[in-house]
Design a protein around this motif. Structure first.
Motif, PDB file in Angstrom:
ATOM      1  N   ARG A  83       0.844  -1.193   0.000  1.00  0.00           N
ATOM      2  CA  ARG A  83       0.000   0.000   0.000  1.00  0.00           C
ATOM      3  C   ARG A  83       0.882   1.247   0.000  1.00  0.00           C
ATOM      4  O   ARG A  83       2.002   1.219   0.509  1.00  0.00           O
ATOM      5  N   VAL A  85       1.195   4.695   1.712  1.00  0.00           N
ATOM      6  CA  VAL A  85       0.675   5.258   2.956  1.00  0.00           C
ATOM      7  C   VAL A  85       1.461   6.525   3.302  1.00  0.00           C
ATOM      8  O   VAL A  85       2.689   6.532   3.203  1.00  0.00           O
ATOM      9  N   ASN A 197      -4.501  -1.563  16.708  1.00  0.00           N
ATOM     10  CA  ASN A 197      -4.364  -0.187  16.234  1.00  0.00           C
ATOM     11  C   ASN A 197      -5.431   0.696  16.861  1.00  0.00           C
ATOM     12  O   ASN A 197      -6.624   0.488  16.646  1.00  0.00           O
ATOM     13  N   GLY A 199      -6.270   3.605  16.076  1.00  0.00           N
ATOM     14  CA  GLY A 199      -6.731   4.625  15.139  1.00  0.00           C
ATOM     15  C   GLY A 199      -5.625   5.353  14.406  1.00  0.00           C
ATOM     16  O   GLY A 199      -5.859   6.400  13.795  1.00  0.00           O
ATOM     17  N   GLU A 201      -3.337   6.052  11.384  1.00  0.00           N
ATOM     18  CA  GLU A 201      -3.456   5.808   9.949  1.00  0.00           C
ATOM     19  C   GLU A 201      -2.189   6.162   9.179  1.00  0.00           C
ATOM     20  O   GLU A 201      -2.080   5.821   7.996  1.00  0.00           O
ATOM     21  N   GLU A 202      -1.249   6.857   9.805  1.00  0.00           N
ATOM     22  CA  GLU A 202      -0.014   7.239   9.133  1.00  0.00           C
ATOM     23  C   GLU A 202       1.182   6.602   9.842  1.00  0.00           C
ATOM     24  O   GLU A 202       1.168   6.428  11.059  1.00  0.00           O
ATOM     25  N   TRP A 203       2.216   6.270   9.079  1.00  0.00           N
ATOM     26  CA  TRP A 203       3.432   5.727   9.674  1.00  0.00           C
ATOM     27  C   TRP A 203       4.296   6.864  10.215  1.00  0.00           C
ATOM     28  O   TRP A 203       4.124   8.033   9.857  1.00  0.00           O
ATOM     29  N   PRO A 219       1.112   1.263  10.504  1.00  0.00           N
ATOM     30  CA  PRO A 219      -0.239   0.673  10.507  1.00  0.00           C
ATOM     31  C   PRO A 219      -0.366  -0.386   9.422  1.00  0.00           C
ATOM     32  O   PRO A 219      -0.320  -0.087   8.224  1.00  0.00           O
ATOM     33  N   LEU A 224      -0.964  -2.711  14.553  1.00  0.00           N
ATOM     34  CA  LEU A 224      -0.027  -1.609  14.458  1.00  0.00           C
ATOM     35  C   LEU A 224       1.328  -2.150  14.895  1.00  0.00           C
ATOM     36  O   LEU A 224       1.449  -2.728  15.983  1.00  0.00           O
TER      37      LEU A 224
END
Length: 323
Positions: A83, A85, A197, A199, A201-203, A219, A224
């Motif tokens: 993905r 991200v 996780n 919540g 959403e970003e590394w 994530p 996570l």
């Protein structure tokens, strides 16, 4: 089955190399001691980024080749595990990176107020983040679809493979220390914590090159991943509880909600680092065959896999071997 090439090693380097060769029309067998999802590669985070890998100039080029491949694979994330991200590399500036950084789409310097946690500088980017168990299984499937044969097989040397194929490719990672043997290889221990996780959403990453501690969270589907460590010459495979607690605490300084996340498990892997950098070199074998060494990628195997596979394939095709 007669083979043109036997690749030894079933991690991401071995799979990418075997697949590259198979898709070029060669008859390839891959020998792996472990299932692909039980290799060191399966433990990786795994964010695309040239990290602790030499030689720097070659590594940058290899990484960019791999970046383009992952950008294409991200079109089908469920199957490939890849993905794109967004995230932040803290404690990093554009000026501190090599020429490769200018060719990464969207990579930009952040203002101090944009950098999360206790950091003053950072870069933002949208990069490939790879779910390694999914990706490794997909690589094996694509390799087999290209006519390749995957075999669970441990080796104690390369002689047996050399009797079965004219070219052998050594993608054995840390095991090359004994198999070659190559004393320049050394393990760099990495420990991870897997949590539910909350919540995120970003590394995020913050890696101090002079420390054995790093801070990152990635994530991934269903979890996570928190990290990490870079402990040279440490071969412990059991998770250390104190290290795990410290990892969670460092990540929570950036995202406080991580402190209360339920722990799902722990992972430890030994990165195959090598003094002098990655070795991609062909040597002559008795009888006119060749052995292509392809190991020493440290913690950047995922990042440089496809570029390195192309270089190894050139040597398989006829690059001049060393005597």
């Amino acid at each position: 089955m007669e083979s043109d090439v036997i690749v030894v090693g079933g991690g991401v380097i071995g799979l990418a190399t075997a697949l590259t060769l198979a898709e070029r029309g060669l008859r390839v067998r891959l020998w792996s001691r472990d299932d692909v999802t039980a290799t060191t590669s399966a433990v990786a985070g795994a964010l695309w980024w040239p990290y602790r890998v030499e030689p720097a100039a070659d590594a940058g080029d290899w990484a960019l080749v791999s970046l383009r491949v992952y950008e294409e694979l991200a079109a089908d994330p469920v199957r490939t595990g890849v993905r794109l991200v967004p995230g932040v590399h803290a404690d990093t500036t554009l000026g501190g990176l090599g020429p490769w950084a200018r060719r990464v789409p969207g990579l930009r310097q952040l203002s101090p107020e944009e950098v999360p946690g206790p950091y003053a500088v950072g870069l933002a980017a949208r990069l490939p983040l790879i779910d390694m168990p999914v990706h490794l299984a997909w690589l094996r499937g694509r390799f087999e679809a290209a006519g390749g044969v995957f075999e669970r097989r441990a080796v104690t040397g390369f002689e047996e493979a050399a009797t079965a194929a004219r070219v052998v490719v050594d993608c054995t990672g840390g095991a090359a220390r004994e198999l070659v043997p190559d004393p320049a290889l050394r393990p760099v221990r990495g420990q991870l914590v897997l949590v539910e996780n909350p919540g995120v959403e970003e590394w995020f990453t913050a890696a101090d090159a002079g420390s054995s501690e790093t801070t990152y969270f990635f994530p991934q589907p269903g979890r996570l991943i928190l990290g990490g460590t870079a402990e040279e010459d440490d071969e412990r495979l059991a998770p250390d509880p104190a290290t795990a607690a410290a990892i969670v605490a460092r990540c929570a300084r950036v995202r406080p909600e991580i402190a209360g996340a339920r722990v799902l498990g722990h992972r430890v892997g030994l990165r195959p680092a090598r003094a002098g950098g990655v070795r991609i070199e062909a040597v002559a074998l008795p009888g006119g065959g060749r052995l292509v060494h392809h190991y020493g990628h440290g913690g950047a195997g995922v990042t440089v896999a496809w570029g390195c596979a192309e270089r190894a394939a050139e040597l398989v095709a006829g690059g001049t071997p060393a005597e």
